[in-house]
Design a protein around this motif. Structure first.
Motif, PDB file in Angstrom:
ATOM      1  N   GLU A  78       3.696  -8.998  -2.638  1.00 60.44           N
ATOM      2  CA  GLU A  78       2.341  -9.564  -2.668  1.00 60.44           C
ATOM      3  C   GLU A  78       1.472  -8.992  -1.562  1.00 60.44           C
ATOM      4  N   ASP A  79       2.027  -8.808  -0.369  1.00 60.04           N
ATOM      5  CA  ASP A  79       1.275  -8.212   0.745  1.00 60.04           C
ATOM      6  C   ASP A  79       0.882  -6.764   0.423  1.00 60.04           C
ATOM      7  N   ILE A  80       1.795  -6.050  -0.206  1.00 62.36           N
ATOM      8  CA  ILE A  80       1.526  -4.655  -0.586  1.00 62.36           C
ATOM      9  C   ILE A  80       0.381  -4.614  -1.590  1.00 62.36           C
ATOM     10  N   ALA A  81       0.467  -5.445  -2.614  1.00 58.39           N
ATOM     11  CA  ALA A  81      -0.583  -5.505  -3.639  1.00 58.39           C
ATOM     12  C   ALA A  81      -1.911  -5.945  -3.040  1.00 58.39           C
ATOM     13  N   ALA A  82      -1.884  -6.934  -2.128  1.00 55.50           N
ATOM     14  CA  ALA A  82      -3.110  -7.430  -1.495  1.00 55.50           C
ATOM     15  C   ALA A  82      -3.783  -6.343  -0.656  1.00 55.50           C
ATOM     16  N   SER A  83      -2.993  -5.380  -0.171  1.00 52.87           N
ATOM     17  CA  SER A  83      -3.547  -4.265   0.610  1.00 52.87           C
ATOM     18  C   SER A  83      -4.084  -3.154  -0.292  1.00 52.87           C
ATOM     19  N   GLY A  84      -3.910  -3.324  -1.606  1.00 56.27           N
ATOM     20  CA  GLY A  84      -4.383  -2.319  -2.553  1.00 56.27           C
ATOM     21  C   GLY A  84      -3.503  -1.087  -2.619  1.00 56.27           C
ATOM     22  N   LEU A  85      -2.248  -1.238  -2.220  1.00 50.81           N
ATOM     23  CA  LEU A  85      -1.321  -0.106  -2.203  1.00 50.81           C
ATOM     24  C   LEU A  85      -0.315  -0.236  -3.335  1.00 50.81           C
ATOM     25  N   PHE A  94       0.342   5.551   0.545  1.00 51.47           N
ATOM     26  CA  PHE A  94      -0.976   5.297   1.110  1.00 51.47           C
ATOM     27  C   PHE A  94      -1.682   6.619   1.364  1.00 51.47           C
ATOM     28  N   SER A  95      -2.985   6.539   1.610  1.00 49.80           N
ATOM     29  CA  SER A  95      -3.782   7.751   1.795  1.00 49.80           C
ATOM     30  C   SER A  95      -4.851   7.506   2.849  1.00 49.80           C
ATOM     31  N   LEU A  96      -5.671   8.513   3.089  1.00 49.71           N
ATOM     32  CA  LEU A  96      -6.787   8.366   4.026  1.00 49.71           C
ATOM     33  C   LEU A  96      -7.746   7.290   3.540  1.00 49.71           C
ATOM     34  N   ARG A  97      -7.964   7.255   2.244  1.00 50.15           N
ATOM     35  CA  ARG A  97      -8.889   6.288   1.651  1.00 50.15           C
ATOM     36  C   ARG A  97      -8.339   4.869   1.723  1.00 50.15           C
ATOM     37  N   ILE A 100      -2.241   2.361   5.285  1.00 51.88           N
ATOM     38  CA  ILE A 100      -1.366   1.184   5.325  1.00 51.88           C
ATOM     39  C   ILE A 100      -1.678   0.390   6.595  1.00 51.88           C
ATOM     40  N   PRO A 101      -1.942  -0.901   6.469  1.00 53.67           N
ATOM     41  CA  PRO A 101      -2.257  -1.720   7.652  1.00 53.67           C
ATOM     42  C   PRO A 101      -1.057  -1.847   8.597  1.00 53.67           C
ATOM     43  N   ASP A 102      -1.335  -1.854   9.900  1.00 50.81           N
ATOM     44  CA  ASP A 102      -0.273  -1.999  10.898  1.00 50.81           C
ATOM     45  C   ASP A 102       0.557  -3.257  10.659  1.00 50.81           C
ATOM     46  N   GLU A 103      -0.112  -4.342  10.267  1.00 48.59           N
ATOM     47  CA  GLU A 103       0.606  -5.600  10.043  1.00 48.59           C
ATOM     48  C   GLU A 103       1.621  -5.461   8.911  1.00 48.59           C
ATOM     49  N   LEU A 104       1.264  -4.699   7.882  1.00 52.08           N
ATOM     50  CA  LEU A 104       2.183  -4.483   6.757  1.00 52.08           C
ATOM     51  C   LEU A 104       3.350  -3.607   7.186  1.00 52.08           C
ATOM     52  N   VAL A 105       3.078  -2.604   8.005  1.00 54.54           N
ATOM     53  CA  VAL A 105       4.154  -1.750   8.527  1.00 54.54           C
ATOM     54  C   VAL A 105       5.151  -2.610   9.301  1.00 54.54           C
ATOM     55  N   GLU A 106       4.634  -3.505  10.133  1.00 54.11           N
ATOM     56  CA  GLU A 106       5.495  -4.381  10.919  1.00 54.11           C
ATOM     57  C   GLU A 106       6.332  -5.291  10.015  1.00 54.11           C
ATOM     58  N   LYS A 107       5.700  -5.918   9.040  1.00 50.80           N
ATOM     59  CA  LYS A 107       6.427  -6.808   8.123  1.00 50.80           C
ATOM     60  C   LYS A 107       7.526  -6.055   7.386  1.00 50.80           C
ATOM     61  N   LEU A 108       7.192  -4.874   6.876  1.00 48.71           N
ATOM     62  CA  LEU A 108       8.170  -4.092   6.112  1.00 48.71           C
ATOM     63  C   LEU A 108       9.304  -3.592   7.001  1.00 48.71           C
ATOM     64  N   GLY A 109       8.977  -3.123   8.194  1.00 48.37           N
ATOM     65  CA  GLY A 109      10.006  -2.636   9.113  1.00 48.37           C
ATOM     66  C   GLY A 109      10.985  -3.732   9.506  1.00 48.37           C
ATOM     67  N   LEU A 110      10.462  -4.897   9.855  1.00 44.19           N
ATOM     68  CA  LEU A 110      11.328  -6.018  10.242  1.00 44.19           C
ATOM     69  C   LEU A 110      12.147  -6.528   9.060  1.00 44.19           C
ATOM     70  N   ALA A 111      11.524  -6.598   7.886  1.00 46.42           N
ATOM     71  CA  ALA A 111      12.242  -7.052   6.691  1.00 46.42           C
ATOM     72  C   ALA A 111      13.338  -6.070   6.304  1.00 46.42           C
ATOM     73  N   SER A 112      13.073  -4.787   6.439  1.00 51.40           N
ATOM     74  CA  SER A 112      14.074  -3.774   6.106  1.00 51.40           C
ATOM     75  C   SER A 112      15.264  -3.880   7.062  1.00 51.40           C
ATOM     76  N   ARG A 113      14.962  -4.061   8.335  1.00 55.46           N
ATOM     77  CA  ARG A 113      16.043  -4.201   9.320  1.00 55.46           C
ATOM     78  C   ARG A 113      16.902  -5.426   8.992  1.00 55.46           C
ATOM     79  N   GLU A 114      16.269  -6.534   8.688  1.00 50.31           N
ATOM     80  CA  GLU A 114      16.996  -7.754   8.360  1.00 50.31           C
ATOM     81  C   GLU A 114      17.811  -7.564   7.082  1.00 50.31           C
TER      82      GLU A 114
END
Length: 118
Positions: A78-85, A94-97, A100-114
């Motif tokens: 849902e976060d990915i879709a809400a970011s339009g990605l 993701f692209s220049l246009r 990817i938001p920093d907050e989404l990178v953080e959520k995905l990185g932490l979730a992947s680690r877990e």
């Protein structure tokens, strides 16, 4: 295929317009996963421990990608879709246009680690 010695070499060889996005993504992943090692796996830079990759990234001709565990993508669909990605089973493009938001990178990185138990 070109082999890269480290993240700096990979980013320097990426399309010039994507280099700032990759630098930002690398910095955000390093902040999110401070004890993880920078490594090169599957010819792309990533963060992890030994041969276990928590998150990786890549640049292509028209877009970039962040690659994490399947569970992280599912947990934050849902976060990915809400970011339009767009997401695949293990990645978000993701692209220049649409960076990817920093907050989404953080959520995905932490979730992947877990998800990977690291």
């Amino acid at each position: 295929m070109t082999k890269f010695a480290n993240h700096d070499a990979y980013i320097a060889a990426a399309p010039e317009e994507f280099q700032p996005l990759l630098v930002q993504l690398r910095a955000q992943l390093a902040k999110t996963l401070p004890d993880a090692e920078e490594l090169i796996a599957y010819d792309m830079p990533g963060f992890g421990f030994g041969k276990s990759i928590i998150a990786g990234y890549a640049a292509f001709s028209k877009q970039c990608g962040l690659y994490v565990s399947k569970g992280a993508i599912i947990a934050h669909a849902e976060d990915i879709a809400a970011s339009g990605l767009k997401a695949s089973k293990t990645g978000v493009t993701f692209s220049l246009r649409k960076p990817i938001p920093d907050e989404l990178v953080e959520k995905l990185g932490l979730a992947s680690r877990e998800d990977l138990g690291l």
